[in-house]
Design a protein around this motif. Sequence first.
Motif, mmCIF file in Angstrom:
data_model
loop_
_atom_site.group_PDB
_atom_site.id
_atom_site.type_symbol
_atom_site.label_atom_id
_atom_site.label_comp_id
_atom_site.label_asym_id
_atom_site.label_seq_id
_atom_site.Cartn_x
_atom_site.Cartn_y
_atom_site.Cartn_z
ATOM 1 N N PRO A 1 33.858 56.875 41.209
ATOM 2 C CA PRO A 1 34.448 55.725 41.899
ATOM 3 C C PRO A 1 33.469 54.595 42.172
ATOM 4 N N SER A 2 32.212 54.735 41.778
ATOM 5 C CA SER A 2 31.292 53.612 41.937
ATOM 6 C C SER A 2 31.563 52.527 40.894
ATOM 7 N N TYR A 3 32.279 52.860 39.838
ATOM 8 C CA TYR A 3 32.655 51.867 38.823
ATOM 9 C C TYR A 3 33.997 51.262 39.223
ATOM 10 N N VAL A 4 33.961 50.347 40.190
ATOM 11 C CA VAL A 4 35.197 49.787 40.741
ATOM 12 C C VAL A 4 35.917 48.925 39.709
ATOM 13 N N SER A 5 35.194 48.392 38.740
ATOM 14 C CA SER A 5 35.850 47.614 37.679
ATOM 15 C C SER A 5 36.900 48.448 36.963
ATOM 16 N N ALA A 6 36.652 49.760 36.866
ATOM 17 C CA ALA A 6 37.622 50.629 36.199
ATOM 18 C C ALA A 6 38.921 50.703 36.994
ATOM 19 N N ALA A 7 38.828 50.718 38.323
ATOM 20 C CA ALA A 7 40.037 50.764 39.148
ATOM 21 C C ALA A 7 40.846 49.482 38.997
ATOM 22 N N PHE A 8 40.185 48.333 39.085
ATOM 23 C CA PHE A 8 40.902 47.072 38.935
ATOM 24 C C PHE A 8 41.434 46.914 37.514
ATOM 25 N N GLY A 9 40.646 47.357 36.520
ATOM 26 C CA GLY A 9 41.133 47.285 35.138
ATOM 27 C C GLY A 9 42.349 48.159 34.924
ATOM 28 N N LEU A 10 42.305 49.384 35.463
ATOM 29 C CA LEU A 10 43.440 50.292 35.319
ATOM 30 C C LEU A 10 44.675 49.723 36.002
ATOM 31 N N ALA A 11 44.507 49.179 37.214
ATOM 32 C CA ALA A 11 45.649 48.579 37.907
ATOM 33 C C ALA A 11 46.196 47.384 37.128
ATOM 34 N N ARG A 12 45.308 46.628 36.518
ATOM 35 C CA ARG A 12 45.730 45.446 35.767
ATOM 36 C C ARG A 12 46.621 45.830 34.580
ATOM 37 N N VAL A 13 46.197 46.836 33.826
ATOM 38 C CA VAL A 13 46.998 47.214 32.657
ATOM 39 C C VAL A 13 48.264 47.962 33.089
ATOM 40 N N GLN A 14 48.213 48.653 34.206
ATOM 41 C CA GLN A 14 49.430 49.311 34.711
ATOM 42 C C GLN A 14 50.462 48.283 35.129
ATOM 43 N N LEU A 15 50.015 47.214 35.759
ATOM 44 C CA LEU A 15 50.943 46.148 36.129
ATOM 45 C C LEU A 15 51.513 45.469 34.893
ATOM 46 N N ALA A 16 50.633 45.218 33.921
ATOM 47 C CA ALA A 16 51.095 44.571 32.695
ATOM 48 C C ALA A 16 52.106 45.435 31.955
ATOM 49 N N ALA A 17 51.951 46.758 32.076
ATOM 50 C CA ALA A 17 52.881 47.675 31.420
ATOM 51 C C ALA A 17 54.131 47.912 32.259
ATOM 52 N N GLY A 18 54.204 47.319 33.438
ATOM 53 C CA GLY A 18 55.395 47.449 34.277
ATOM 54 C C GLY A 18 55.388 48.629 35.217
ATOM 55 N N ASP A 19 54.252 49.320 35.345
ATOM 56 C CA ASP A 19 54.191 50.485 36.233
ATOM 57 C C ASP A 19 53.575 50.051 37.561
ATOM 58 N N ARG A 20 54.399 49.406 38.392
ATOM 59 C CA ARG A 20 53.925 48.866 39.654
ATOM 60 C C ARG A 20 53.427 49.967 40.597
ATOM 61 N N ALA A 21 54.184 51.055 40.699
ATOM 62 C CA ALA A 21 53.817 52.137 41.623
ATOM 63 C C ALA A 21 52.453 52.726 41.267
ATOM 64 N N ALA A 22 52.196 52.922 39.972
ATOM 65 C CA ALA A 22 50.905 53.467 39.552
ATOM 66 C C ALA A 22 49.772 52.501 39.875
ATOM 67 N N ALA A 23 50.002 51.213 39.692
ATOM 68 C CA ALA A 23 48.975 50.216 40.007
ATOM 69 C C ALA A 23 48.631 50.237 41.489
ATOM 70 N N VAL A 24 49.646 50.351 42.333
ATOM 71 C CA VAL A 24 49.410 50.409 43.780
ATOM 72 C C VAL A 24 48.600 51.654 44.135
ATOM 73 N N ARG A 25 48.957 52.794 43.542
ATOM 74 C CA ARG A 25 48.207 54.027 43.821
ATOM 75 C C ARG A 25 46.751 53.885 43.398
ATOM 76 N N THR A 26 46.535 53.257 42.260
ATOM 77 C CA THR A 26 45.162 53.080 41.779
ATOM 78 C C THR A 26 44.360 52.214 42.735
ATOM 79 N N LEU A 27 44.928 51.082 43.144
ATOM 80 C CA LEU A 27 44.217 50.176 44.041
ATOM 81 C C LEU A 27 43.963 50.809 45.398
ATOM 82 N N GLU A 28 44.914 51.578 45.877
ATOM 83 C CA GLU A 28 44.747 52.215 47.179
ATOM 84 C C GLU A 28 43.834 53.438 47.115
ATOM 85 N N SER A 29 43.401 53.821 45.913
ATOM 86 C CA SER A 29 42.455 54.935 45.786
ATOM 87 C C SER A 29 41.006 54.478 45.900
ATOM 88 N N VAL A 30 40.774 53.149 45.965
ATOM 89 C CA VAL A 30 39.409 52.659 46.179
ATOM 90 C C VAL A 30 38.974 53.089 47.577
#
Length: 827
Positions: free
Chosen positions: A670-699
């Motif tokens: 989890p020290s690579y926070v860019s991975a969390a924001f990147g994952l949330a970004r592509v999840q949002l782009a793919a339409g998976d809002r719930a997954a993006a929220v879970r990813t961001l809230e896991s920081v």
Amino acid sequence: MSGESGVSSCQRPSCEGSYEDMGGGELYCDTCGLAPVVAPGGLLASTPTGMAVAGKGSDSARSGSRASARGSSRSSRSSTSRRSVSGRLSRALSGQSTARSVSVRSSGSAGGQSGRGRLGAGLVAVPEVPRPDPRAAVMANPEVPERKRFCSRSDCGAPVGRSRGDRAGRTEGFCTKCGHPYSFVPKLRGGDVVHGQYEVAGCLAHGGLGWIYLAVDKAVSDRWVVLKGLLDTGDQDAMAAAISERRFLAEIEHSNIVRIYNFVEHLDQRTGSMDGYIVMEYVGGKSLKEIANDRRTPDGRRDPLPVEQACAYGIEALEALGHLHSRNLLYCDFKVDNAIQTEDQLKLIDMGAVRRMDDDESAIYGTVGYQAPEVAELGPSVASDLYTVARTLAVLTFDFQGYTNVFVDSLPEPDGIEVLRTYESFYRLLVRATDPDPGRRFASAQEMAEQLTGVLREVVALQSGRPRPALSTLFGAETRVTDTELFEEHTDDVSVLGARAPRRGRKALPTAVAGRGGSFLRPLDVPATALALPVPRVDPGDPNAGFLAGLLAAAPAELITALHAAPVPSLELRLRELRARLEMGDVAAAGQALAALEERHPDDWRVVWYRGVASLVTGDQAGAALSFDAIYDAFPGEPAPKLALGICAEFLGQLDNAAEYYRLVWATDPSYVSAAFGLARVQLAAGDRAAAVRTLESVPESSIHYTAARVAAVRARLRRRPANEPLGADLTAAAAQVSALQGFGLDAVRRERLSTEVLGTALDWVLSGSPGAGPAGTVLLGSALDERGLRFGLERSYRVLARLAQQGEERIELVERANRFRPRTWV
């Protein structure tokens, strides 16, 4: 056998037997007992290779030739291009760009390792193997099966002692081919005392040099020891020379290597010959082969070991091999037979094949299916030792049918093997460690152990859902996280707050992120994103390492000036200048510097890494992906190349690949926070809002980007929602997050802006008449969840923002907005 190679009858011209599977994919003739011989390319050869047993229950092939070019790092089989892993991103790029040869050669050196503690590297609990009563291991009726009886002469190896008709085979006699005497009768019996010190308890097993015995050391606290025949010959002078030659084994002391106590001679009362024995530590437990064979599915088939357990064994084995290498020794014959787990420790038990690195005369021992292909020509090396570890990991983790013939020097395709398909990093590690070119394998046992430990961390993190971070010895931390906002800020006033349009005038990247309903996301700054990737650590051996350590805070232009005053030119100096040119945006000069580095150091991994960074800065995402893929091949346990591949995949519009790489990094470290924001970004782009929220809230709260991640999670809950999508739960959660962020450094301006988003979205929802608009009495950020209450809340937030505004025009605009949203009142 027929299903694998098309051959079932024995290859020996004088034998009429056929091959049978003895378990674990090991094939042996049911008549002569020899394994099939395999030629390069996986084809069966026409003549067999002599076999010699080098350990407990093992069959090892003695190489017939000596190394003629011992200093060379390449074999004659290495003239072809490097075997590379076709990763998910590389496969997707096939045909899209001009292929370039991308290779990586690391510069590590062989050396010992410090102790790691208990088995499992602190990451996985390996089931303990209880230490049994030594006497229980003694064979009640020591016999050698006829199919395992062969002449002991290295240039013969003919089957001996075989049955003829109804007559059982002789256990003693002379080879009918060469006349050499043979005996499969134990020379020592229970009660015999060897060297006046070691009282024999009985036989444990039969090896290539005769029986292996359990004994009690009467001179040292009645400790249990093992006696193993040292040389099968009647020549006393040759036996004495062999003892003298092997005495260096007694100097080896390591917790993962069986201890050699002594070398002794004993008179055989029946023959009158002096026999040599090596006295070793008794290691009770189970060999890796026994542990693997004990695992069975309900239908009786072998169940491969869990990959994390096999990795734990591999790490311990590499620590032991690293110790041998540091003492200028090679183990040569690591395999599932030659390592025993006792309680929570792994030990190498058979030292019969150990040889000095500069030994060009001794016989070379290895096992078909484990031995590296270049050994027969070039002899063993550190690289060939590491090869055997990788082959052992493969045998342990999947049903490796044909590893002694069809896949004798290759790996099967990963798509059909679950563990390789599931854990790409593990597959890449196996591929590098078994590269046809020994010079492209891991440079040392320590380097391979570090990468295997990184792979184990990833595997355990994915399985447990708990991150397993570690400090990288190759890469520094992220320099910065370039995209913590994710969304465009609202600046345009619209009639319905929750439907504000994104800021106009910025050009978004031409990726799927902007093309699949994701245009409300912030466009990434490509150069800034590339330069935010982790930076390779400075080689402490570089002559300018100390000089560069004092320039960390210098601006790029100042840094370049300072670099020209460096004491001596060096690779690290040129790499630092290249990065400074990229940071300044001087792409032309950076390209020239990179070309010069590639000409001088084409295979240095840091040069390949900066090739990827430079390609990403200049917009060549496909070229960057090829470079970073090569780094992933070389260092499969490192998160940095996976993060870089995730960024490349996102820029190329490959959302599924980007998500997978980002997920691998974020799940592990989890020290690579860019991975969390990147994952949330592509999840949002793919339409998976719930997954993006879970990813961001896991920081985690410990991260300096915790507040930014929670703000982005609030906006992810609210932005661009379908009209008919239920909103009540997300509104409540978003409001709770805004309230909670007051204690985590959220300043007043950002808090009120976020409040206007929450309240404005709620007002849109209420005015739209959406079903389930909330029960009466619901409160959101201190405002009632109805039109009047929400308008009062918006008015209050805008007036707070007006008081905090720095400019007069902005203050006036905010007051006007407050007035527009104020509900009609009589006052």
